[in-house]
Design an enzyme around this catalytic site. Structure first.
Site, PDB file in Angstrom:
ATOM      1  N   MET A   1       0.936  -7.328   6.167  1.00 39.64           N
ATOM      2  CA  MET A   1       0.564  -8.596   5.528  1.00 39.64           C
ATOM      3  C   MET A   1       1.016  -8.582   4.079  1.00 39.64           C
ATOM      4  SD  MET A   1      -3.070  -9.743   6.964  1.00 39.64           S
ATOM      5  CE  MET A   1      -3.294  -9.995   8.705  1.00 39.64           C
ATOM      6  N   SER A   2       1.531  -9.719   3.626  1.00 38.81           N
ATOM      7  CA  SER A   2       2.003  -9.849   2.246  1.00 38.81           C
ATOM      8  C   SER A   2       1.960 -11.314   1.858  1.00 38.81           C
ATOM      9  CB  SER A   2       3.453  -9.344   2.148  1.00 38.81           C
ATOM     10  OG  SER A   2       4.032  -9.775   0.942  1.00 38.81           O
TER      11      SER A   2
ATOM     12  N   HIS B   1      -5.967  -8.136   1.266  1.00 40.40           N
ATOM     13  CA  HIS B   1      -6.837  -8.156   0.079  1.00 40.40           C
ATOM     14  C   HIS B   1      -8.305  -8.049   0.503  1.00 40.40           C
ATOM     15  CE1 HIS B   1      -3.238 -10.577  -1.346  1.00 40.40           C
ATOM     16  NE2 HIS B   1      -3.305  -9.653  -2.285  1.00 40.40           N
TER      17      HIS B   1
ATOM     18  N   ALA C   1      -3.149 -15.632  -3.755  1.00 42.85           N
ATOM     19  CA  ALA C   1      -2.557 -15.864  -2.428  1.00 42.85           C
ATOM     20  C   ALA C   1      -3.157 -14.840  -1.460  1.00 42.85           C
ATOM     21  CB  ALA C   1      -1.031 -15.803  -2.459  1.00 42.85           C
ATOM     22  N   LEU C   2      -4.470 -14.812  -1.439  1.00 42.79           N
ATOM     23  CA  LEU C   2      -5.192 -13.733  -0.757  1.00 42.79           C
ATOM     24  C   LEU C   2      -5.056 -13.825   0.762  1.00 42.79           C
ATOM     25  CD1 LEU C   2      -8.439 -13.653  -2.943  1.00 42.79           C
ATOM     26  CD2 LEU C   2      -6.308 -12.379  -3.242  1.00 42.79           C
ATOM     27  N   HIS C   3      -5.035 -12.663   1.387  1.00 41.45           N
ATOM     28  CA  HIS C   3      -4.960 -12.572   2.848  1.00 41.45           C
ATOM     29  C   HIS C   3      -5.855 -11.416   3.292  1.00 41.45           C
ATOM     30  CE1 HIS C   3      -2.314  -9.220   1.990  1.00 41.45           C
ATOM     31  NE2 HIS C   3      -1.474 -10.019   1.342  1.00 41.45           N
TER      32      HIS C   3
ATOM     33  N   GLY D   1      -3.682  -1.131  -2.522  1.00 42.80           N
ATOM     34  CA  GLY D   1      -3.241  -1.038  -1.130  1.00 42.80           C
ATOM     35  C   GLY D   1      -2.106  -0.049  -0.958  1.00 42.80           C
TER      36      GLY D   1
HETATM   37  P1  AMP Z   1      -0.879  -8.372  -4.714  1.00 42.96           P
HETATM   38  O1  AMP Z   1      -1.774  -9.562  -4.776  1.00 42.96           O
HETATM   39  O2  AMP Z   1       0.277  -8.515  -3.778  1.00 42.96           O
HETATM   40  O3  AMP Z   1      -0.500  -7.854  -6.081  1.00 42.96           O
HETATM   41  O4  AMP Z   1      -1.756  -7.210  -4.059  1.00 42.96           O
HETATM   42  C1  AMP Z   1      -2.994  -6.856  -4.594  1.00 42.96           C
HETATM   43  C2  AMP Z   1      -3.435  -5.581  -3.934  1.00 42.96           C
HETATM   44  O5  AMP Z   1      -3.559  -5.784  -2.533  1.00 42.96           O
HETATM   45  C3  AMP Z   1      -2.430  -4.431  -4.145  1.00 42.96           C
HETATM   46  O6  AMP Z   1      -3.128  -3.235  -4.404  1.00 42.96           O
HETATM   47  C4  AMP Z   1      -1.717  -4.404  -2.826  1.00 42.96           C
HETATM   48  O7  AMP Z   1      -1.177  -3.133  -2.509  1.00 42.96           O
HETATM   49  C5  AMP Z   1      -2.844  -4.773  -1.864  1.00 42.96           C
HETATM   50  N1  AMP Z   1      -2.302  -5.279  -0.594  1.00 42.96           N
HETATM   51  C6  AMP Z   1      -1.326  -6.215  -0.444  1.00 42.96           C
HETATM   52  N2  AMP Z   1      -1.033  -6.367   0.863  1.00 42.96           N
HETATM   53  C7  AMP Z   1      -1.830  -5.517   1.549  1.00 42.96           C
HETATM   54  C8  AMP Z   1      -1.996  -5.203   2.922  1.00 42.96           C
HETATM   55  N3  AMP Z   1      -1.270  -5.799   3.877  1.00 42.96           N
HETATM   56  N4  AMP Z   1      -2.923  -4.273   3.266  1.00 42.96           N
HETATM   57  C9  AMP Z   1      -3.656  -3.645   2.312  1.00 42.96           C
HETATM   58  N5  AMP Z   1      -3.552  -3.903   0.989  1.00 42.96           N
HETATM   59  C10 AMP Z   1      -2.652  -4.810   0.610  1.00 42.96           C
END
Ligand code: AMP
Length: 295
Positions: free
Chosen positions: A194-195, A47, A42-44, A157
């Protein structure tokens, strides 16, 4: 002549952890610096920023996409977590990524799986208290991912601040050879971090959600004016509750130990303070944080 991370290279998909390790080992033997960005898909743009940092600092970059079941509690969103594999690949293609590691649950947790990595210290409070078992799942999967992708550097992140502190602690304690790099939070125009979970917000919730980032900014201003930590925390929680949030925590902590500054001896020097918060809007739980200047 193309550079090793030219954006035109095709993505190589690998789902087998042993084969993935062999690919990375071969690149390392060839003298390449390997970067690794673990994700749940679910990349944004958040990522993307980790990938950009990795491709800037390394010769070959792996991104993993794995929704890790062990870090979700029984009443959490594992089954409805957004899975957007095709879109994720489209996003990664122009970014200069070499490998996309897509292990299966069975591949990561083989039959008879009986091992968990438990980090105490920075994992004990906050997310660790509100989501029992969450950081055991995170530490375990990151240890496994770093075993399959023994990269030179792995990128995480700041958005998930406590998670990054737990992973840094684990990497130091287990003498892992991979350097852990923590990258700044990427935000929407109104400040919302972003999330992948922001898609759960209804339109009215989405417009209210930016109040979390505003509370961090306001907290930072008050901190710089010398207001006492407990007072800043109370004011922030009250204003968020008034706006309809349920506040799990909004606290000023030492950013490495995650201990609240109000619990530290007045003379404690060298503390790097940070606000961390988790708030719920309807059924969506949002986390955010912001570094403060040392006092
Ligand atoms: P996730 O896919 O949510 O497990 O996140 C994967 C990586 O992306 C983790 O290290 C998160 O901390 C990082 N990440 C998620 N959201 C953001 C953001 N808004 N800005 C920077 N890094 C992020």
């Amino acid at each position: 002549m193309n550079s090793p991370h030219t954006p035109t290279q095709p993505l190589v998909f690998e789902s087998d952890p042993v084969a993935m390790r062999a690919r990375v080992a071969e690149a390392l033997r060839g003298g390449l610096r390997v970067g690794f960005v673990p994700t749940m898909g679910a990349l944004h743009a958040g990522h993307d920023s980790l990938v950009a940092r990795a491709t800037g600092e390394c010769d070959a970059v792996a991104v993993s996409i794995f929704v890790n079941p062990t870090q979700f509690g029984p009443r959490e969103d594992y089954s409805r977590y957004p899975r957007t594999f095709e879109a994720d690949c489209g996003r990664l293609r122009p970014l200069g990524v070499r490998w996309v590691f897509t292990p299966s649950v069975e591949g990561m947790y083989p039959a008879g799986d009986a091992t968990r990595v438990h980090v105490a210290g920075p994992a004990d409070r906050w997310e660790g208290a509100f989501r029992p078992g969450h950081f055991d799942g995170v530490a375990t999967v990151v240890a496994k991912l770093l075993s399959a992708v023994p990269a030179t550097k792995a990128y995480f992140g700041e958005k998930d601040w406590q998670q990054s502190a737990v992973i840094r602690r684990m990497a130091a304690d287990l003498l892992l050879p991979t350097e852990i790099v923590v990258c700044p939070t990427v935000r929407e125009a109104d400040g919302l971090a972003m999330s992948s979970r922001n898609v759960y917000l209804s339109a009215p919730e989405r417009s209210r959600a930016a109040a979390i980032a505003r509370s961090l900014e306001r907290g930072s201003e008050l901190w710089d004016r010398g207001v006492e930590a407990g007072e800043i925390e109370r004011a922030a929680r009250e204003s968020l509750v008034e706006l309809g949030f349920e506040v799990d925590y909004w606290s000023i902590v030492c950013e490495d130990s995650l201990v609240p500054v109000v619990e530290l001896p007045a003379a404690a020097g060298g503390v790097r303070p940070r606000i961390i918060t988790a708030c719920r809007l309807g059924s969506t739980r949002l986390i955010d944080n912001r570094g403060l200047s040392p006092r």
